[in-house]
Design a protein around this motif. Structure first.
Motif, short mmCIF file in Angstrom:
data_model
loop_
_atom_site.label_atom_id
_atom_site.label_comp_id
_atom_site.label_asym_id
_atom_site.label_seq_id
_atom_site.Cartn_x
_atom_site.Cartn_y
_atom_site.Cartn_z
N MET A 88 0.83 -1.20 0.00
CA MET A 88 0.00 0.00 0.00
C MET A 88 0.86 1.25 0.00
SD MET A 88 -3.00 1.12 2.67
CE MET A 88 -4.07 -0.23 2.17
N ALA A 89 0.51 2.18 -0.85
CA ALA A 89 1.27 3.42 -0.94
C ALA A 89 1.16 4.22 0.35
CB ALA A 89 0.75 4.26 -2.12
N PRO A 90 2.23 4.91 0.78
CA PRO A 90 2.17 5.70 2.01
C PRO A 90 1.06 6.72 2.01
CG PRO A 90 4.44 5.50 1.22
CD PRO A 90 3.55 4.93 0.15
N GLU A 91 0.74 7.30 0.82
CA GLU A 91 -0.30 8.33 0.76
C GLU A 91 -1.65 7.78 1.15
OE1 GLU A 91 2.95 8.80 -2.13
OE2 GLU A 91 1.33 7.38 -2.04
N ALA A 92 -1.82 6.45 1.01
CA ALA A 92 -3.13 5.86 1.26
C ALA A 92 -3.40 5.67 2.75
CB ALA A 92 -3.24 4.51 0.54
N VAL A 93 -2.37 5.72 3.59
CA VAL A 93 -2.57 5.48 5.01
C VAL A 93 -3.50 6.52 5.61
CG1 VAL A 93 -1.41 5.36 7.23
CG2 VAL A 93 -0.32 4.37 5.22
N LEU A 137 -5.34 -6.92 -14.75
CA LEU A 137 -4.63 -7.25 -13.51
C LEU A 137 -3.77 -6.09 -13.04
CD1 LEU A 137 -3.50 -10.95 -14.12
CD2 LEU A 137 -5.41 -10.14 -12.74
N ARG A 138 -3.08 -5.45 -13.96
CA ARG A 138 -2.22 -4.32 -13.59
C ARG A 138 -3.06 -3.16 -13.08
NH1 ARG A 138 1.75 -2.53 -10.95
NH2 ARG A 138 2.84 -0.74 -11.83
N ALA A 139 -4.21 -2.93 -13.68
CA ALA A 139 -5.09 -1.87 -13.20
C ALA A 139 -5.52 -2.15 -11.76
CB ALA A 139 -6.31 -1.76 -14.10
N ALA A 140 -5.93 -3.37 -11.49
CA ALA A 140 -6.34 -3.73 -10.13
C ALA A 140 -5.18 -3.55 -9.16
CB ALA A 140 -6.84 -5.18 -10.10
N GLU A 141 -4.02 -3.99 -9.55
CA GLU A 141 -2.85 -3.87 -8.68
C GLU A 141 -2.54 -2.41 -8.35
OE1 GLU A 141 1.09 -4.73 -10.43
OE2 GLU A 141 1.33 -6.15 -8.76
N GLN A 142 -2.64 -1.52 -9.34
CA GLN A 142 -2.28 -0.12 -9.10
C GLN A 142 -3.30 0.59 -8.22
OE1 GLN A 142 -0.52 2.35 -12.15
NE2 GLN A 142 -0.24 0.59 -13.48
N VAL A 143 -4.59 0.32 -8.40
CA VAL A 143 -5.56 1.00 -7.54
C VAL A 143 -5.47 0.47 -6.11
CG1 VAL A 143 -7.11 1.52 -9.47
CG2 VAL A 143 -7.52 -0.54 -8.08
N MET A 151 -5.15 11.27 -15.17
CA MET A 151 -4.33 11.42 -13.97
C MET A 151 -3.54 10.17 -13.60
SD MET A 151 -6.74 13.65 -11.40
CE MET A 151 -8.00 12.39 -11.23
N GLY A 152 -3.87 9.03 -14.20
CA GLY A 152 -3.23 7.79 -13.80
C GLY A 152 -4.02 7.10 -12.71
N TYR A 153 -3.85 5.78 -12.60
CA TYR A 153 -4.61 5.01 -11.63
C TYR A 153 -4.35 5.45 -10.19
CZ TYR A 153 -5.45 1.48 -15.32
OH TYR A 153 -5.82 0.82 -16.46
N ALA A 154 -3.08 5.61 -9.84
CA ALA A 154 -2.74 5.88 -8.45
C ALA A 154 -3.28 7.23 -7.99
CB ALA A 154 -1.23 5.81 -8.26
N GLN A 155 -3.01 8.29 -8.74
CA GLN A 155 -3.46 9.61 -8.34
C GLN A 155 -4.98 9.68 -8.31
OE1 GLN A 155 -1.77 12.03 -7.09
NE2 GLN A 155 -3.52 13.44 -6.92
N THR A 156 -5.63 9.06 -9.29
CA THR A 156 -7.09 9.07 -9.33
C THR A 156 -7.67 8.36 -8.12
OG1 THR A 156 -7.12 9.14 -11.74
CG2 THR A 156 -9.11 8.35 -10.65
N THR A 157 -7.13 7.22 -7.78
CA THR A 157 -7.62 6.49 -6.61
C THR A 157 -7.47 7.32 -5.35
OG1 THR A 157 -7.05 4.36 -7.62
CG2 THR A 157 -7.34 4.38 -5.24
N ARG A 158 -6.32 7.97 -5.21
CA ARG A 158 -6.12 8.81 -4.03
C ARG A 158 -7.11 9.98 -4.00
NH1 ARG A 158 -0.51 7.25 -4.91
NH2 ARG A 158 -0.14 9.04 -6.27
N GLU A 159 -7.45 10.53 -5.17
CA GLU A 159 -8.42 11.62 -5.21
C GLU A 159 -9.79 11.15 -4.75
OE1 GLU A 159 -8.09 14.89 -5.82
OE2 GLU A 159 -5.93 14.51 -5.82
N TYR A 160 -10.21 9.97 -5.16
CA TYR A 160 -11.50 9.45 -4.71
C TYR A 160 -11.48 9.12 -3.22
CZ TYR A 160 -13.74 9.40 -9.25
OH TYR A 160 -14.33 9.80 -10.42
N LEU A 161 -10.38 8.64 -2.74
CA LEU A 161 -10.26 8.39 -1.29
C LEU A 161 -10.31 9.70 -0.51
CD1 LEU A 161 -7.59 5.57 -1.41
CD2 LEU A 161 -9.94 5.32 -0.62
#
Length: 266
Positions: A5-10, A41-47, A244-254
């Protein structure tokens, strides 16, 4: 906590509403060629690395986006690398959903009353009319250890009927809320969803929500609709990820989810 898990997600992970990312549209784009890209699979992994708590797929009988092989490959990856992540498989239990439930045994099966060739889901189950066909399928899911959520329109009076069937949760179909944003009906429509959620909670149901939720309408929805355990978001999130890319977008929704836990701003 998953070590990937990315540190930003904590920070955002403390929000009470879980984010399940529907990756159907990744598969839809992949299916336009025979190159295997973009990778589901890569999309799931990145989000998931960015902090999403679940993965949702809706495999339709025509396999126009998620294919049967995707369902099984995702199940294997999640079991191996992300055992704490919820796997939610949506679909019509009278079509092909139950075969996946029986083979994969996801954490959650979301029953959706769509037709075989339907463009997208556009209504919930009708109770008590649909009760007789749903009851044995709900019971079968429970025997397999799978939680059941019924895709429902925002009708407070239907929530007790959902619980009588034995379902564990409802997924509130939020397209009418999304369409009402910015119109004179917005507040009244959101109040209807809030009333439905309260009725669901009072009946002992968990509350999920999904369909056309996005970065603009998610926070106000969660601020007013109580007890939403999970939102399933696909189309808008994947569209945002193209920019925005998977990671940044996921963080924005979170962050949108987390913002709903704090005081509203003018």
């Amino acid at each position: 906590m998953n070590p990937l898990m990315a540190p930003e997600a904590v920070y955002v992970g403390h929000a009470t509403t879980a984010l399940s990312v529907n990756i159907n549209k990744v598969a839809l784009l992949r299916n336009t060629r025979h190159l295997g890209i973009p990778s589901v699979l890569r999309a799931a992994e990145q989000v998931l690395q960015a902090g999403a708590q679940g993965i949702t797929v809706h495999p339709r009988p025509d396999e126009r986006h998620i294919r049967g092989t995707d369902v099984h490959e995702l199940a294997a990856m999640l079991k191996r690398d992300w055992p704490a992540v919820e796997y939610n498989i949506e679909g019509n239990p009278l079509h092909n959903l139950m075969e996946f439930v029986r083979m994969v045994r996801p954490h959650q099966a979301t029953f959706v009353p769509d037709t075989v060739g339907q463009f997208t889901s556009d209504h919930g189950w009708v109770l008590p009319a649909d009760a007789a066909v749903l009851k044995p399928l709900i019971d079968e899911c429970h025997a397999l250890g799978v939680r059941v959520s019924l895709f429902m329109d925002p009708l407070p009076e239907a929530m007790a009927l959902v619980r009588e069937l034995g379902a564990d949760r409802v997924e509130l179909y939020t397209e009418t809320y999304a369409s009402a944003m910015g119109t004179p009906d917005e507040q009244a429509v959101r109040a209807q969803f809030a009333a439905t959620a309260r009725a669901a909670l009072a009946a002992g149901l968990g509350v999920n929500a999904g369909h056309d939720l996005n970065r603009e309408n998610l926070t106000p929805f969660l601020r007013e609709v109580p007890g939403v355990a999970e939102v399933s978001i696909g189309h808008a999130l994947i569209a945002d990820a193209l920019e925005m890319g998977y990671a940044q977008t996921t963080r924005e929704y979170l962050r949108c989810i987390h913002a709903a836990q704090g005081p509203a701003t003018a």
